[in-house]
Design a protein around this motif. Structure first.
Motif, PDB file in Angstrom:
ATOM      1  N   TYR A   1       0.854  -1.185   0.000  1.00 55.07           N
ATOM      2  CA  TYR A   1       0.000   0.000   0.000  1.00 55.07           C
ATOM      3  C   TYR A   1       0.896   1.244   0.000  1.00 55.07           C
ATOM      4  O   TYR A   1       1.893   1.297   0.721  1.00 55.07           O
ATOM      5  N   SER A   2       0.516   2.230  -0.795  1.00 53.32           N
ATOM      6  CA  SER A   2       1.340   3.440  -0.866  1.00 53.32           C
ATOM      7  C   SER A   2       0.485   4.680  -0.645  1.00 53.32           C
ATOM      8  O   SER A   2      -0.727   4.662  -0.859  1.00 53.32           O
ATOM      9  N   LYS A   3       1.150   5.742  -0.239  1.00 55.99           N
ATOM     10  CA  LYS A   3       0.489   7.041  -0.090  1.00 55.99           C
ATOM     11  C   LYS A   3       0.808   7.889  -1.315  1.00 55.99           C
ATOM     12  O   LYS A   3       1.368   8.977  -1.226  1.00 55.99           O
ATOM     13  N   GLY A   4       0.420   7.345  -2.463  1.00 58.54           N
ATOM     14  CA  GLY A   4       0.660   8.020  -3.723  1.00 58.54           C
ATOM     15  C   GLY A   4      -0.589   8.698  -4.232  1.00 58.54           C
ATOM     16  O   GLY A   4      -1.429   9.165  -3.456  1.00 58.54           O
ATOM     17  N   TYR A   5      -0.727   8.729  -5.553  1.00 65.10           N
ATOM     18  CA  TYR A   5      -1.851   9.426  -6.172  1.00 65.10           C
ATOM     19  C   TYR A   5      -3.175   8.851  -5.673  1.00 65.10           C
ATOM     20  O   TYR A   5      -3.388   7.638  -5.667  1.00 65.10           O
ATOM     21  N   GLY A   6      -4.082   9.721  -5.243  1.00 65.74           N
ATOM     22  CA  GLY A   6      -5.403   9.317  -4.788  1.00 65.74           C
ATOM     23  C   GLY A   6      -5.496   8.979  -3.316  1.00 65.74           C
ATOM     24  O   GLY A   6      -6.599   8.806  -2.789  1.00 65.74           O
ATOM     25  N   PHE A   7      -4.353   8.917  -2.632  1.00 68.56           N
ATOM     26  CA  PHE A   7      -4.400   8.528  -1.220  1.00 68.56           C
ATOM     27  C   PHE A   7      -5.159   9.550  -0.378  1.00 68.56           C
ATOM     28  O   PHE A   7      -5.923   9.185   0.521  1.00 68.56           O
ATOM     29  N   ASP A   8      -4.979  10.832  -0.672  1.00 66.74           N
ATOM     30  CA  ASP A   8      -5.621  11.871   0.141  1.00 66.74           C
ATOM     31  C   ASP A   8      -7.137  11.834   0.042  1.00 66.74           C
ATOM     32  O   ASP A   8      -7.836  12.326   0.931  1.00 66.74           O
ATOM     33  N   ASP A   9      -7.656  11.276  -1.055  1.00 66.97           N
ATOM     34  CA  ASP A   9      -9.108  11.217  -1.232  1.00 66.97           C
ATOM     35  C   ASP A   9      -9.714   9.953  -0.628  1.00 66.97           C
ATOM     36  O   ASP A   9     -10.929   9.775  -0.648  1.00 66.97           O
ATOM     37  N   ARG A  10      -8.873   9.101  -0.098  1.00 62.85           N
ATOM     38  CA  ARG A  10      -9.344   7.818   0.421  1.00 62.85           C
ATOM     39  C   ARG A  10     -10.048   7.996   1.762  1.00 62.85           C
ATOM     40  O   ARG A  10      -9.641   8.797   2.596  1.00 62.85           O
ATOM     41  N   GLU A  11     -11.109   7.276   1.954  1.00 59.73           N
ATOM     42  CA  GLU A  11     -11.792   7.227   3.244  1.00 59.73           C
ATOM     43  C   GLU A  11     -11.520   5.861   3.869  1.00 59.73           C
ATOM     44  O   GLU A  11     -11.972   4.836   3.387  1.00 59.73           O
ATOM     45  N   GLY A  12     -10.762   5.848   4.936  1.00 56.21           N
ATOM     46  CA  GLY A  12     -10.441   4.593   5.598  1.00 56.21           C
ATOM     47  C   GLY A  12      -9.255   3.895   4.964  1.00 56.21           C
ATOM     48  O   GLY A  12      -8.713   4.312   3.936  1.00 56.21           O
ATOM     49  N   ALA A  13      -8.841   2.790   5.582  1.00 53.44           N
ATOM     50  CA  ALA A  13      -7.670   2.045   5.129  1.00 53.44           C
ATOM     51  C   ALA A  13      -8.011   1.211   3.899  1.00 53.44           C
ATOM     52  O   ALA A  13      -9.135   0.736   3.745  1.00 53.44           O
ATOM     53  N   PRO A  14      -7.044   1.015   2.989  1.00 51.49           N
ATOM     54  CA  PRO A  14      -7.288   0.167   1.815  1.00 51.49           C
ATOM     55  C   PRO A  14      -7.432  -1.295   2.232  1.00 51.49           C
ATOM     56  O   PRO A  14      -6.820  -1.749   3.203  1.00 51.49           O
ATOM     57  N   THR A  15      -8.238  -2.019   1.492  1.00 49.90           N
ATOM     58  CA  THR A  15      -8.454  -3.446   1.795  1.00 49.90           C
ATOM     59  C   THR A  15      -7.641  -4.347   0.887  1.00 49.90           C
ATOM     60  O   THR A  15      -7.411  -5.510   1.212  1.00 49.90           O
TER      61      THR A  15
END
Length: 723
Positions: free
Chosen positions: A190-204
Motif C-alpha cells: 500500500y502506498s500514499k501516492g496518487y489518490g491517497f488523500d481522497d481515500r476514506e479509511g484504510a485500503p483493503t
C-alpha cells in the motif's frame, strides 16, 4: 495493481528576497476570504500578539523524552561502505552516458547490454545500471491508471510498449535481476501516492508494487516507479529521475510504503495498518534536510490548539535550512491560512494554520537549504487538518517574509487578519507596525494585475506614538495588496518585502485620495498639508499662471519650494510665503510650459543655522494650458525666515515706466527701504507689518531691503527685474 506516486517534489517557486520595486504576489481568485476583516478606524491601536500563550504547550512537547524511533532491522545494512558505494554509483556519469546511448531492439539484447556493462562491477553498481535504464526508458501509463484497463504488465510487454504501471515496473526490474542471477522479489503493498488523500479509511487490497533485492547478504528496497517520475497537476506523467528511491532506508520508506507481507518492511518492529494510516507523509526532502517533526509526533492529523482558532505544528531543523508552508482546502490555497515563525530562543519552527471553513485541509511544509542556488522550496511534510466545527473567532495571517521576523517587526493593527475591507465611502486602509529604532519601512500598493498604484501609499514613523503609520489608498474598486518593506538604517542595500495584506475596495469615492511623496522630516517637523487635501497632484486651473499649495507648520519651522520640469529647476518659478492672518504657508509654482512638473517643498527649523533645508514633500502638477507664463520675484533667505508675504505684485518682471502698487507683509522690521533706479526710498509706506505704496518703475531692478535692529546693515528681501 495500477498505481502511481503523486508529485513527490512539489515546487513552490518564491523568492526569499523581493526588492522594494518588485514586492509582488499573485492574487488567486479562488481564495477563500477569511471571516475576520478589518474596517479602517484611525483611533484604534491594538496590542501585539506575541504567541506567548503557546510557550507552555511547546515546552511540553519539547520535554517529551520517550519518543519511539522506527529502526531498521538489519543494523549493518547501511554501513559506511554501502553508503559510499551507493553514492559512487549515482555519481558515475560514464554509466549514465553509456545507458542513454543504448537502443536495444529486444529484451534479450537489453540483457546482454546490461551484462556487458555490469561485468566485474559491484552488486550495487549492477542494480544502479538496471534502475537507471528503467527510470529513463519506461513511462508511467496514465491511460491505464485512469481507465483501469491495464495492458500486458509482463517484462516483455513493458519493454515492447515502454509503458507500464507499478506492476510493470516491478516485473521488468525483477526480470532483469533474474537474468543477472541477483536475488530480487516483487513486493505488493500500500502506498500514499496518487489518490491517497481522497481515500476514506484504510485500503483493503494492495494498490502498489515495488521490489526488494539482496546485496552482500543484506536486503534492500527498490522503488523504480517513483524513481522514474511523477504525475503533475494535469495528471500527466513527467519523467524526473529521483535517485532517493534507489536502495532507500526502510525506516523512511515506511512513511509512504507499507508491504502486505510485513517481513518486507525490513524493520525492527513491524508497523501495522492502523498505525501506517496515522503516520504523516514524510517526503525524501524531510530526511535529506534532517528535519524533526516534534508535533504532531508521528501523526498525520493536526488538531486545533485547545481554545484557539489555529493549529500549531512544531519542527526542528538545522540552522542552514529554511521552511515555509501552505494550507489548502479542496486543492485551493487558503490565503492568510498560515504563518511560519522561527523561534530563535527554542531553535524550532512554529507553523500556525488557521482554517477558513469546515472541511479536510491539507497542510504542506516546504524546505530548502540556505546555500542552495535555487530559490525553489520543495515538499517535505504533508499533514491533514480535519475541521468539523469552526472556532468561534476565526483568524487569518498576513503574508510574511523572513525579513519580518529577522528585523523583529510586530503588527499592532489590524490584528488576526490578512484581509482589509474598505466600503461605504472608506478611502484608505491603515496598518500600524512597531519596529526597532534601527529599522526603516517603505510601502507599496499593487492592484490585481500586480501593477503599482501610483501615489497609493504613505508610510512614516510617528515619533509621538513610537509606531509606524502605514496608509494605503486604492484608486478604484477591486482587490489590492499592500506591501510593507523594510531594511536596517545601516544597510545600504534595497528594501525587501516584510509583510503584506490583501485589501478589498468597494464604493471608493471619486475622486479617490492619493498621497504626495513625503520624507520622514515632514512628520518630524510637524507639517500638515491643507490643500490640495488627500491629493498627490496639485490643482491646475486652465488658463491660470500658477498653482498653489497650502501647508501648516509650527512657529519655529520655515518652508521654501522649487518647481522642476524634466528634472531641471525653473528659475524664479516658485515662491514660498507665510499668510500671517491664516497662519499658513502659501507655496506658489509658476510653470513655463504645459506637461508634467514636479513641485518640491523644503523645510527646516529656524534655530538650525548649520544645515540647509531638506525636501519634505513632493507633489505632481499636470499643466494642460497656460494663459500667461510668469516669473516670481527673487526671494532672499530673510523673506522666508521672517515669514513675509507679497500680495502684489507677484509678477517678478515689471514693465519699464509703469506704475505698480506694492503691497507686502514684512513683520517686525525696524526700517524698510526700496532701491529704485539706484536711489533709496526709506520707510515710505511701511507701518509694521505692512508695506503699501505706489511705485514708478524706472529702467533698473527694484529691491526691497529690511533692517531689524539698530546698528545692523540692511538685508535684501525681494528683488524685481525690469523690462
Amino acid at each position: 495493481m495500477g498505481c502511481c506516486k503523486s508529485s513527490i517534489v512539489h515546487p513552490v517557486k518564491i523568492s526569499n528576497k523581493q526588492e522594494a520595486e518588485d514586492g509582488n504576489s499573485t492574487i488567486d481568485n479562488t481564495t477563500i476570504v477569511q471571516p475576520n476583516t478589518y474596517s479602517n478606524n484611525d483611533t484604534i491601536i491594538a496590542q501585539s500578539n506575541t504567541y506567548s500563550d503557546d510557550d507552555i504547550i511547546i515546552s511540553k512537547f519539547l520535554d517529551v523524552k520517550d519518543r519511539i524511533n522506527i529502526q531498521v532491522a538489519d543494523s549493518q545494512a547501511f554501513n559506511i561502505s554501502f553508503i559510499r558505494q551507493r553514492q559512487q554509483a549515482l555519481n558515475n556519469n560514464s554509466y549514465r552516458k553509456t545507458i542513454e546511448s543504448w537502443k536495444p531492439n529486444s529484451l534479450q539484447e537489453l540483457v546482454q547490454m546490461i551484462k556487458s556493462l555490469s561485468n566485474g562491477k559491484s552488486r550495487i553498481d549492477q542494480h544502479w545500471i538496471i534502475f537507471y535504464w528503467v527510470a529513463c526508458n519506461i513511462e508511467y501509463d496514465t491511460v491505464a491508471l485512469f481507465t483501469k484497463n491495464y495492458a500486458n504488465q509482463s517484462a516483455e510487454g513493458v519493454f515492447r510498449t515502454k509503458k507500464g504501471v507499478c506492476a510493470g515496473y516491478g516485473n521488468i526490474y525483477k526480470y532483469l535481476c533474474d537474468q543477472l542471477q541477483m536475488p530480487c522479489e516483487r513486493v505488493s503493498g500500500y502506498s500514499k501516492g496518487y489518490g491517497f488523500d481522497d481515500r476514506e479509511g484504510a485500503p483493503t487490497e494492495p494498490d502498489h508494487a515495488w521490489n526488494a533485492v539482496e546485496i552482500d547478504g543484506h536486503w534492500y528496497l527498490v522503488e523504480s516507479t517513483w524513481g522514474a517520475g511523477k504525475l503533475n497537476d494535469n495528471k500527466a506523467f513527467e519523467r524526473e529521475l529521483d535517485s532517493y528511491y534507489f536502495l532507500p532506508r526502510p525506516n523512511e520508506m515506511i512513511y509512504h510504503h507499507l508491504p502486505k507481507d510485513e517481513k518486507w518492511q525490513l524493520l525492527e518492529r513491524p508497523i501495522q495498518m492502523d498505525e501506517y494510516m496515522q503516520m504523516p507523509k514524510l517526503r525524501p526532502l524531510y530526511f535529506e534536510l534532517n528535519l524533526e517533526l516534534i508535533s504532531p509526533y508521528n501523526r498525520a492529523y493536526v488538531d486545533l490548539v485547545s481554545g484557539k482558532p489555529y493549529a500549531l505544528v512544531l519542527i526542528r531543523a538545522p540552522s542552514d535550512v529554511q521552511l515555509m508552508a501552505d494550507l489548502k482546502l479542496n486543492d485551493k490555497k487558503i490565503e492568510g491560512g498560515h504563518r511560519v515563525i522561527f523561534d530563535r530562543k527554542k531553535q524550532i519552527y512554529r507553523c500556525y494554520f488557521a482554517p477558513a471553513s469546515i472541511g479536510k485541509h491539507k497542510i504542506t511544509i516546504f524546505g530548502k537549504r540556505n546555500d542552495s542556488e535555487s530559490s525553489t522550496y520543495s515538499s517535505a511534510i504533508q499533514l491533514i487538518m480535519n475541521i468539523k466545527t469552526m472556532p468561534a473567532n476565526p483568524i487569518s495571517y498576513p503574508r510574511t517574509w523572513d525579513k519580518f521576523f529577522d528585523l523583529d517587526l510586530k503588527i499592532i493593527s489590524p490584528q488576526n487578519t490578512h484581509f482589509i475591507k474598505l466600503n461605504n465611502g472608506c478611502t484608505h486602509a491603515r496598518i500600524l507596525v512597531r519596529a526597532p529604532e534601527n529599522v526603516q519601512l517603505l510601502g507599496r500598493l499593487n492592484d490585481d494585475k500586480e501593477q503599482k498604484v501610483k501615489s497609493g501609499n504613505q508610510v512614516y514613523w510617528d515619533r509621538q506614538k513610537d509606531i509606524w503609520q502605514c496608509y494605503f489608498a486604492p484608486d478604484r474598486d477591486g482587490l489590492f495588496e499592500a506591501f510593507i518593506m523594510a531594511k536596517k538604517k545601516s544597510d545600504s542595500g534595497s528594501y525587501t518585502s516584510a509583510v503584506s495584506f490583501k485589501i478589498e475596495a468597494k464604493q471608493i469615492p471619486i475622486p479617490n485620495i492619493s498621497y504626495p511623496q513625503t520624507w520622514q522630516s515632514f512628520y518630524d517637523l510637524g507639517l500638515k498639508v491643507i490643500a490640495p487635501k488627500d491629493r498627490a497632484n496639485a490643482v491646475w486651473n486652465n488658463g491660470g499662471s500658477y498653482a498653489e499649495i497650502f501647508m501648516e507648520a509650527p512657529d519655529d519651522v520655515q518652508l521654501s519650494c522649487a518647481i522642476k520640469y524634466n528634472d531641471v529647476k525653473i528659475k524664479n518659478g516658485s515662491l514660498a510665503q507665510f499668510n500671517n492672518e491664516k497662519k499658513i504657508w502659501q507655496l506658489l509654482f509658476a510653470p513655463e510650459r504645459t506637461g508634467q512638473h514636479e513641485l518640491n517643498v523644503f523645510g527646516k527649523r529656524t534655530s538650525d543655522t548649520e544645515s540647509s533645508s531638506t525636501v519634505v514633500v513632493k507633489f505632481n502638477l499636470d499643466v494642460t494650458k497656460i494663459r500667461r507664463p510668469m516669473k516670481f520675484p527673487t526671494i532672499y533667505t530673510q523673506f522666508e525666515t521672517t515669514k513675509c508675504q507679497i500680495y502684489t505684485p507677484l509678477e517678478g518682471i515689471l514693465k519699464k515706466g509703469s506704475v505698480v502698487p506694492i503691497h507686502c507683509v514684512i513683520p517686525n522690521a525696524l526700517e524698510v527701504s526700496l532701491k529704485v533706479d539706484s536711489e533709496w526710498i526709506t520707510n515710505e509706506g511701511y507701518t509694521n507689518p505692512v508695506l503699501q505704496r505706489q511705485l514708478n518703475v524706472g529702467s533698473k531692478e527694484i529691491t526691497i531691503y529690511v533692517k531689524y535692529q539698530e546698528g545692523l546693515s540692511y538685508t535684501g528681501l525681494v528683488k524685481y527685474t525690469v523690462e
